[in-house]
Design a protein around this motif. Structure first.
Motif, PDB file in Angstrom:
ATOM      1  N   THR A   1     -13.701 -50.825 -41.369  1.00  0.00           N
ATOM      2  CA  THR A   1     -12.812 -51.316 -39.981  1.00  0.00           C
ATOM      3  C   THR A   1     -11.813 -49.958 -40.600  1.00  0.00           C
ATOM      4  O   THR A   1     -11.742 -49.738 -41.787  1.00  0.00           O
ATOM      5  CB  THR A   1     -12.384 -52.908 -41.095  1.00  0.00           C
ATOM      6  OG1 THR A   1     -11.734 -52.306 -42.286  1.00  0.00           O
ATOM      7  CG2 THR A   1     -12.679 -54.299 -40.806  1.00  0.00           C
ATOM      8  N   VAL A   2     -11.183 -49.938 -39.303  1.00  0.00           N
ATOM      9  CA  VAL A   2     -10.345 -49.174 -39.141  1.00  0.00           C
ATOM     10  C   VAL A   2      -9.369 -50.042 -38.973  1.00  0.00           C
ATOM     11  O   VAL A   2      -8.036 -50.420 -38.066  1.00  0.00           O
ATOM     12  CB  VAL A   2     -10.356 -49.102 -38.190  1.00  0.00           C
ATOM     13  CG1 VAL A   2      -9.504 -47.574 -37.075  1.00  0.00           C
ATOM     14  CG2 VAL A   2     -12.080 -48.691 -37.499  1.00  0.00           C
ATOM     15  N   GLY A   3      -8.827 -50.196 -40.343  1.00  0.00           N
ATOM     16  CA  GLY A   3      -6.817 -50.848 -40.670  1.00  0.00           C
ATOM     17  C   GLY A   3      -6.182 -50.161 -39.740  1.00  0.00           C
ATOM     18  O   GLY A   3      -5.200 -49.861 -40.656  1.00  0.00           O
ATOM     19  N   GLY A   4      -5.469 -50.687 -38.724  1.00  0.00           N
ATOM     20  CA  GLY A   4      -4.219 -50.123 -37.855  1.00  0.00           C
ATOM     21  C   GLY A   4      -3.952 -48.382 -38.608  1.00  0.00           C
ATOM     22  O   GLY A   4      -2.968 -48.286 -37.855  1.00  0.00           O
ATOM     23  N   TYR A   5      -5.114 -47.494 -38.410  1.00  0.00           N
ATOM     24  CA  TYR A   5      -4.482 -46.899 -38.693  1.00  0.00           C
ATOM     25  C   TYR A   5      -5.166 -45.670 -37.430  1.00  0.00           C
ATOM     26  O   TYR A   5      -6.022 -46.199 -36.355  1.00  0.00           O
ATOM     27  CB  TYR A   5      -5.760 -45.839 -39.824  1.00  0.00           C
ATOM     28  CG  TYR A   5      -4.890 -46.476 -41.600  1.00  0.00           C
ATOM     29  CD1 TYR A   5      -4.281 -45.953 -41.680  1.00  0.00           C
ATOM     30  CD2 TYR A   5      -5.717 -47.365 -41.660  1.00  0.00           C
ATOM     31  CE1 TYR A   5      -3.686 -45.937 -42.858  1.00  0.00           C
ATOM     32  CE2 TYR A   5      -5.383 -47.935 -43.270  1.00  0.00           C
ATOM     33  CZ  TYR A   5      -3.780 -47.348 -43.693  1.00  0.00           C
ATOM     34  OH  TYR A   5      -3.604 -47.827 -44.399  1.00  0.00           O
ATOM     35  N   HIS A   6      -4.498 -44.760 -37.233  1.00  0.00           N
ATOM     36  CA  HIS A   6      -5.095 -44.139 -36.317  1.00  0.00           C
ATOM     37  C   HIS A   6      -7.064 -43.628 -36.140  1.00  0.00           C
ATOM     38  O   HIS A   6      -6.065 -41.942 -37.319  1.00  0.00           O
ATOM     39  CB  HIS A   6      -3.733 -42.609 -35.563  1.00  0.00           C
ATOM     40  CG  HIS A   6      -4.561 -42.259 -34.086  1.00  0.00           C
ATOM     41  ND1 HIS A   6      -4.027 -42.834 -33.068  1.00  0.00           N
ATOM     42  CD2 HIS A   6      -5.078 -40.834 -34.081  1.00  0.00           C
ATOM     43  CE1 HIS A   6      -4.646 -42.105 -32.062  1.00  0.00           C
ATOM     44  NE2 HIS A   6      -5.106 -41.124 -32.747  1.00  0.00           N
TER      45      HIS A   6
END
Lengths: 930, 524
Positions: free
Chosen positions: B432-437
């Motif tokens: 998952t791309v946990g809220g990072y850009h």
């Protein structure tokens, strides 16, 4: 020294600093996901119809009864209810479990392409575009959110560009503007695109993007304005089905928590939940839910107003989303959604990035700026997919009044308008207006529609190949060998390359260097399943992935010419073989069949079955059986009014249901019984067929004793068979309908007797060629439900001169009186270029139609094509109109002069089927006999 | 002196306080007798070979391109696995086995490792030792420390039996069953001296205890560490008639080594640590993920307690000098260590011992070097910090590693890599791309790595090898790539130490069916 220290420090510091964000990304997935910000999952639309507070109970009171209840408030449900209301059926109800679009429509990418490799689909898409870009706004004053930013198809090889050129030519027939662009022109149009690896592109300026919420809201407003009732928050809990005195199951009512609506018609537009809804009524809905995903990017400078991109070779699409893009595609290893949940309104899955990975590469390659572009959100939702990537529509075979409008393979928005209208027509008039056989649930044999392995495997293959070039002779590899006839093994050994039709394996052609059996599905190596190695069948298919003549063109030629000059044997066992019997059988036959089948018993008649509008629902041969006791499977008990129906195997289910429906509607007391799998059938055709068969049949085969269009039960090599003097190829020949267990001995006797005449096996590729040469029709190609027999040149199959009423007669009479506005014409061209159908027909430079079917005629040595032409002025199309025009055919953008023929260029006097051959044949025969 | 400090500052990653103090690395094989094929070619000490400038300018060193099989043969050269034997298909030991490996950066390597099963008492001993200023001290620890621990653990009666057997000239029952890699060093010449020192120790243990008594594991470990370090010091002071041995004991005492060892007996896990090695437990959470539980404290400048301890042990006047530039007396990175008598002995003792020592010592300028601000020795101790942990079923493995591992990979990452390797979960965990850009390009790189990881894990049969592959081969995305691996492993010997330290790893896997289900003190 100090310098050395810096160097070391530099190296040391750059390692832990390695892109901390990515490290976090890798690690975050394993630990306490709750502490991390959750993945941004959201659709790129400003407007979603989700209501947070979620009102309990339906948004409107339920009516006690309705003419039709549409279930499912997605694209299809809204379009269907809108079109029903528009066509005048106003007491209709749409029931949505949650809010409109809540299931899968709300997260759809909403792309609309106008060009597809199917004339019907082009028409359906055109209607959707018309509704969304024009009609709805006019009717409601509301905007649907339609954006006409154009569409761009990418070709990275010649075949792909050929396919696009094919689409371009077809587009001309329908007035759809499209341009084939060079890489440089593409770059001018789309400066951010990498064109280095491009062969060319197809630019369709009037393609565009739809907004799911806006479209469905507007549709529901427009439908409501016309009297329809749209009720949200009302899950359906059951469907009541009643059985009438004839034993026919019919829809009776729809049950909900909030009341029951009496209705004769239910439309299943429940998307991925359609199978569950079907179960409530005992209806099989062969679809499967899979994850389908796209990724929404951050802003990209310079992307505004760019067309949507479909890069078929990379299986990727790029949809314009304001100043950003949505990137999606069709992967080899899609994720199945096995446990379809009822509570999934406005929900999305976590994107499986490992599955999605393959699309990123393709997308970055196409638009390199994407590499540096951030990911704004991911959209991974369920979509329903079907065995052939085509929707499921029409009245379910199991329950009358239960209509399907589901399984849209993520094209529900795009096809919604056209299909909604057809579905409405289907419900109101019994049949759709267009040829919807490709979407009709009846295209699948009933033995397959609840076979989960078949649904799963075939859906996977269709999904994975969705963006593959559509080649004319491609065959599926998934779930083959579902239905095999008694000859299957022995023909496989003889190199038979099979085609799949309706679950059956039918012979395509005979490979000259060894067997090429169809193997178990290998899922194209996805899901770590090992790929079939040295798969000869697959290799042979691959050789036909061309728009040129296939490498085995000469093999097919030999099969054809052997039939024309000698004798060939065709295994046609997949034919549907039905008996129509019972007290009302004669009445039913008169009503069902356009031709007069009530000739003397022992006669066989080629006929059509029509719908109310005179459209051809089927063509088949009907044999009136002699009176006698039952000797099944060869003969049912007959009082002289029993009929044996032989029907092309690919459309057997459709024929079966058409007949059943008519019998039920008219209340005829008769039985239709299916012996398709109890008998095999081989057809022995060619000038020498009589000599071969006379050796093994115990009946006189002379023209007098056994004339054309007759049949007899006789002995073949000691086995009882039904011999029928007929031809699908235009030669002297007989069909032998053989009980299953006798098939192989009879076949072996035929081959033994034929050996001295050099008999060979031939397949359907040869039949396709031979039949088009002779001018025989293929149903669902050059004869369809939207073609009347008069237009199709089959007036001879209609008993217009008699007074016997038959289904469709009134329409034909009207048409006959008014004159034909469209009509089938045969064309030949001198150039040796293959055509496949969909080529545009021009008369004096004006598009007047397109080819429906084309093949090479080896005997006349010309490419032949059949297509329907219209008069651009709307006037009558008569012989003069045809004779006076100068015709050209456009194939992939290239124009060829074409010669129109009012009669078949091969054997126009129809001598050969009667056994009348030019003298030299006779001489050859004599010489052989001596 | 200023030149020397300059030199030390130049090597922030080198913890030794003068790698050329003893010229042994280039003049002699590391150990008097080696069962290992010696690295016999001349080893230029790297301050004289300065191709760094060239390295920076042209990254295309001639030896860059190793093939994957070459990379594998380097990584696997020292790997070792031990599986505790099963009886009737049942493994009743809390330890299922261990994987160990080491990758040299120094030439020759200064790290050592040991593993042994205690035969007279229960339990298994595992340890990693990181030498500095040569390998001699670490080598001595690897051979001797476990005997000292085993002795300390023995009950009075067993010790007496041992003593009477020696007395009577009877053969001794073996004390330890070693689990050695064929390449592990062994100092044959010193064995008699080692034995005599050990015997003196057990005799004292007999004297100090009464029948029915034995030290608890904590006291035993503490006693063993202190005693061995004291023996190293004494042996150097006493010297030996054999000049070779005399030289050897001085090399051992003047070099240094950290030690991080574990004693596992049933569900009781004791970690004794001296220096900056580390013991980290891999704990599997309910969701299947792994988290790190550290069982040791680093003894270095990053540990505030250690800095405070050292400052307290010396007069306030030395507060600024005792820890300088994150080093003990501005020189030594670990704050606790074996050997290193230059930080322990008085100046007079050092001078006395060196003057009476063999000739080899006099040839080298650095031997006379005394640490700056050397006022109140000793500055250094070998006393370990001891941690006790009662194993639970979710405790799946223990990673013992020298600092070469921990400075390249975060402990959390270490535990994840090992956990995924051992459970065979590599790719299927959703990313998952946990809220990072994240850009699409970065995502692509990340995914490619995940895909590659599955195949890499397949390559490695040894968890420690797998971990080293990550420690050395991680690229800018925290992903193993062959190019990085190839570059790091093909560095010339004289350069390797600048990019990485020696790495030694022992990964012990616990048997979840045994740990946590044993009665306390019950037979294992």
């Amino acid at each position: 020294m100090a310098f050395l220290g810096t160097a070391v420090r530099k190296v040391a510091s750059c390692r832990p600093a390695l892109s901390p964000l990515c490290r976090s990304a890798t690690t975050s997935r394993r630990y306490s996901s709750s502490s991390e910000p959750t993945t941004e999952k959201s659709v790129p639309y400003e407007n979603v119809l989700k209501v947070e507070e979620g009102g309990s109970g339906p948004t409107k009171p339920l009516p006690k009864s309705a003419e039709a209840v549409v279930i499912g408030g997605g694209s299809l449900g809204c379009q269907t209810v809108y079109h029903l209301a528009k066509m005048g059926m106003t007491n209709v109800v749409l029931l949505e479990r949650d809010r409109l679009t809540a299931g899968t429509t709300w997260h759809t990418a909403g792309l609309l392409w106008q060009l597809r490799p199917s004339d019907v689909e082009v028409e359906l898409l055109a209607h959707t575009r018309q509704v969304i870009s024009h009609d709805l706004e006019q009717e409601t004053g509301l905007e649907t959110g339609w954006i006409q930013n154009g569409g761009l198809f990418i070709a990275s090889n010649k075949q792909r560009l050929d396919e696009y050129k094919r689409l371009m030519s077809l587009g001309k027939v329908y007035g759809i503007e499209s341009h084939v662009l060079s890489p440089a022109e593409t770059k001018d149009l789309y400066p951010l695109m990498n064109v280095d690896d491009l062969y060319g592109t197809l630019y369709v300026p009037k393609d565009g993007t739809m907004d799911p919420a806006g479209t469905c809201t507007t549709l529901s407003r427009a439908a409501t304005a016309r009297g329809a009732t749209v009720i949200e928050n009302c899950p359906v809990t059951g469907i009541q089905v009643s059985t009438d005195d004839m034993g026919v199951k019919r829809v009776k009512a729809v049950e909900t928590f909030h009341g029951t609506i009496q209705t004769p018609v239910v439309v299943n537009c429940a998307g991925v939940w359609a199978s569950k809804l079907g179960e409530m009524a005992g209806v099989k809905v062969p679809l499967i839910a899979m994850h389908h995903a796209y990724v929404v990017t951050e802003r990209i400078e310079g992307i505004q107003n760019m067309p949507n991109v479909r890069d078929h070779d990379a299986s990727v699409y790029l949809r314009l989303q304001g100043d950003a893009l949505s990137v999606g595609g069709y992967e080899q290893n899609p994720v199945f959604w096995d446990k379809v949940s009822d509570k999934f309104a406005f929900s999305l899955f976590d994107l499986d990035w490992d599955v999605f990975m393959q699309h990123i590469e393709g997308a970055i390659n196409r638009v390199p700026a994407l590499e540096q572009t951030g990911i704004k959100s991911t959209v991974c939702g369920p979509e329903s997919f079907t065995a052939d990537h085509k929707p499921l529509m029409g009245e379910a075979p199991e329950v009358r009044g239960f209509f399907l409008g589901c399984g849209f393979n993520s094209a529900g928005m795009m096809l919604g308008g056209g299909c909604g209208r057809e579905l409405a027509h289907w419900i109101i008039h019994g049949r759709p207006e267009k040829d919807m056989y490709g979407y009709d649930i009846r295209r699948f044999h009933h033995s397959l529609t609840d076979n989960n392995k078949w649904i799963r495997e075939r859906s996977h293959e269709s999904y994975a190949k969705n963006y593959s070039v559509v080649f004319p002779f491609d065959e599926p590899l998934a779930s083959r060998n579902m239905r095999t006839d008694p000859f299957h093994k022995v023909l496989t050994e003889q190199g038979c390359v099979f085609q799949e039709r309706h679950g059956w394996e039918r012979p395509g052609w005979f490979n000259q260097d060894g067997a090429a059996p169809v193997l178990d599905y290998d899922w194209y190596g996805a899901y770590d399943i090992s790929k079939n190695q040295n798969y000869k069948y697959n290799e042979l298919l691959g050789k036909e992935y061309t728009f040129d003549y296939p490498p085995h063109h000469n093999v097919i030629k030999n099969e054809c010419l052997t039939c024309r000059h000698g004798v060939s044997v065709f295994n046609m066992s997949y034919f549907g073989k039905f008996y129509l019997t019972g007290p009302d059988a004669k009445k039913a036959a008169d009503w069902l069949f356009s031709a007069d089948v009530n000739k003397i018993p022992g006669s066989t008649v080629y006929t059509c079955m029509l719908n109310k509008r005179g459209g051809s629902e089927a063509d088949l041969t009907v044999s009136r059986l002699e009176a006698g006791t039952a000797n099944l499977p060869l003969a049912p008990e007959s009082n002289g009014d029993a009929y044996y129906l032989a029907i092309g195997g690919g459309v057997a289910e459709h024929n079966w249901n058409h007949i059943k429906t008519v019998l039920q509607d008219e209340g005829f007391n008769c039985q239709l019984t299916d012996y398709s799998e109890d008998m095999g059938m081989i057809s022995i055709q060619g000038p020498k067929s009589r000599e071969v068969l006379q050796e093994i049949l115990d009946t006189d085969l002379s023209n007098d004793a056994f004339p054309f269009s007759t049949h007899k039960v006789c002995n073949a090599a000691g086995h009882k068979v039904r011999a029928m003097r007929l031809s699908f190829v235009g030669e002297l020949g007989w069909e032998l309908h053989i009980p299953k267990d006798s098939c192989l001995p009879v076949y072996q006797a035929v081959m033994a007797a034929g050996a001295k005449h050099s008999i060979i096996n031939a397949g359907y590729r040869a039949i396709d060629s031979l039949s088009i040469e002779k001018g025989y029709r293929h149903w669902h190609a050059d004869l369809r439900p939207d073609d009347t027999p008069l237009e199709a040149g089959l007036a001879f199959t209609c008993k217009m001169k008699s007074t016997i009423p038959f289904l469709g007669r009134a329409s034909l009479e009207n048409q006959k009186a008014e004159g034909l506005r469209r009509r089938i014409v045969c064309f030949t061209i001198d150039e040796k270029v293959p055509m496949f159908g969909l080529e545009a027909i021009f008369r004096n430079g004006v598009p007047v139609g397109h080819l429906r079917r084309s093949d090479y005629g080896f005997f006349i040595d010309k490419q032949i094509g059949y297509g329907y032409i219209r008069n651009p002025d709307g006037g009558v199309v008569n012989a003069d109109f045809i004779k006076s025009g100068k015709f050209t055919l456009e194939r992939m953008g290239v124009v060829y002069e074409a010669k129109p023929h009012l009669k078949s260029p091969f054997d126009p006097s129809n001598n050969r089927v009667k056994g009348i051959y030019p003298d030299n044949y006779h001489n050859v025969y004599k010489a052989n006999a001596q | 002196m200023p030149v020397t400090s300059q030199l030390f500052r130049g090597f922030p990653r080198a913890k030794l306080w003068g790698s050329s103090l003893f010229p042994c690395q280039r003049q002699l094989p590391c150990c008097p007798t080696s069962h290992r094929p010696t690295l016999s070619q001349p080893h230029p000490i790297w301050p004289t070979a300065m191709p760094v400038r060239g390295y920076r300018r042209s990254p295309d060193l001639h030896s860059y391109n190793l093939t994957p099989p070459q990379v594998n043969s380097i990584l696997k050269a020292n790997e070792y696995s031990f599986k505790v034997p099963e009886f009737d298909g049942k493994n009743v030991s809390s330890v299922m086995g261990f994987d160990s490996n080491q990758l040299p950066a120094n030439a020759p390597i200064e790290d050592r490792r040991s593993a042994a099963t205690c035969l007279q008492t229960r339990g298994m001993l595992l340890g990693v030792f990181d030498g500095h200023a040569g390998c001699a001290c670490a080598q001595a620890l690897s051979e001797r420390l476990f005997y000292y621990v085993a002795m300390s653990l023995m009950p009075h009666e067993t010790l007496c039996e041992l003593e009477s057997a020696v007395e009577a000239g009877r053969p001794l029952s073996p004390i330890l069953q070693w689990h050695k890699h064929p390449n592990d060093y062994f100092t044959r010449e010193a064995q008699t001296m080692y034995f005599n020192s050990l015997r003196t120790y057990w005799q004292e243990l007999i004297d100090l205890s009464s029948p029915g008594e034995s030290l608890g594991p904590r006291e035993a470990l503490l006693s063993a560490f202190k005693r061995l370090d004291s023996d190293l010091s004494l042996e150097a002071q006493v010297g030996d008639a054999n000049s070779f041995l005399h030289y050897w004991v001085l090399r051992v005492a003047f070099s240094g080594a950290t030690a991080c060892i574990a004693h596992i007996d049933g569900s009781d896990l004791y970690v004794a640590n001296t220096g900056d090695g580390r013991a980290v437990l891999g704990v599997q959470e309910e969701d299947g993920s792994f988290s790190a539980h550290t069982l040791s404290n680093d003894h270095n400048a990053q540990n505030e307690n250690e800095v405070a301890r050292i400052q307290e042990e010396h007069p306030p006047s030395e507060k600024k000098t005792v820890v300088r530039q994150d080093r003990l007396l501005g020189l030594l990175m670990p704050f606790r260590a074996f050997g290193d008598v230059k930080f322990k002995w008085s100046i007079d003792l050092q001078r006395g011992v060196l003057e009476s020592g063999p000739d080899q010592l006099h040839d080298n300028e650095h031997t006379k070097f005394i640490p700056p601000n050397y006022h109140t020795p000793p500055y250094l101790t070998a006393e370990p910090e001891i941690t006790h942990h009662r194993l639970r079923p979710q405790d799946r493995f223990l990673v013992l590693g020298t600092d070469g591992l921990w400075e390249t990979l975060h402990r959390q990452e270490v535990v994840r890599i090992v956990g995924e390797y051992l459970t065979g979960v590599h790719q299927r965990q959703p990313l998952t791309v946990g809220g990072y850009h994240v850009t699409l390009g970065q995502m692509q790189g990340l995914l490619a790595e995940r895909k590659a990881r599955a195949s890499l894990a397949f390559q490695d049969q040894n968890a420690a090898t797998h971990l080293i592959r990550h420690a050395v081969g991680n690229n800018e995305f925290g992903a193993v790539d062959h190019e990085t691996l190839s570059k790091m492993l093909s560095l010339p010997e004289e350069l390797a130490r600048m990019y990485r330290d020696d790495i030694t790893i022992i990964i012990t896997q616990f048997n979840p069916h045994v740990v946590g289900h044993q009665r306390q003190g019950g037979e294992s």
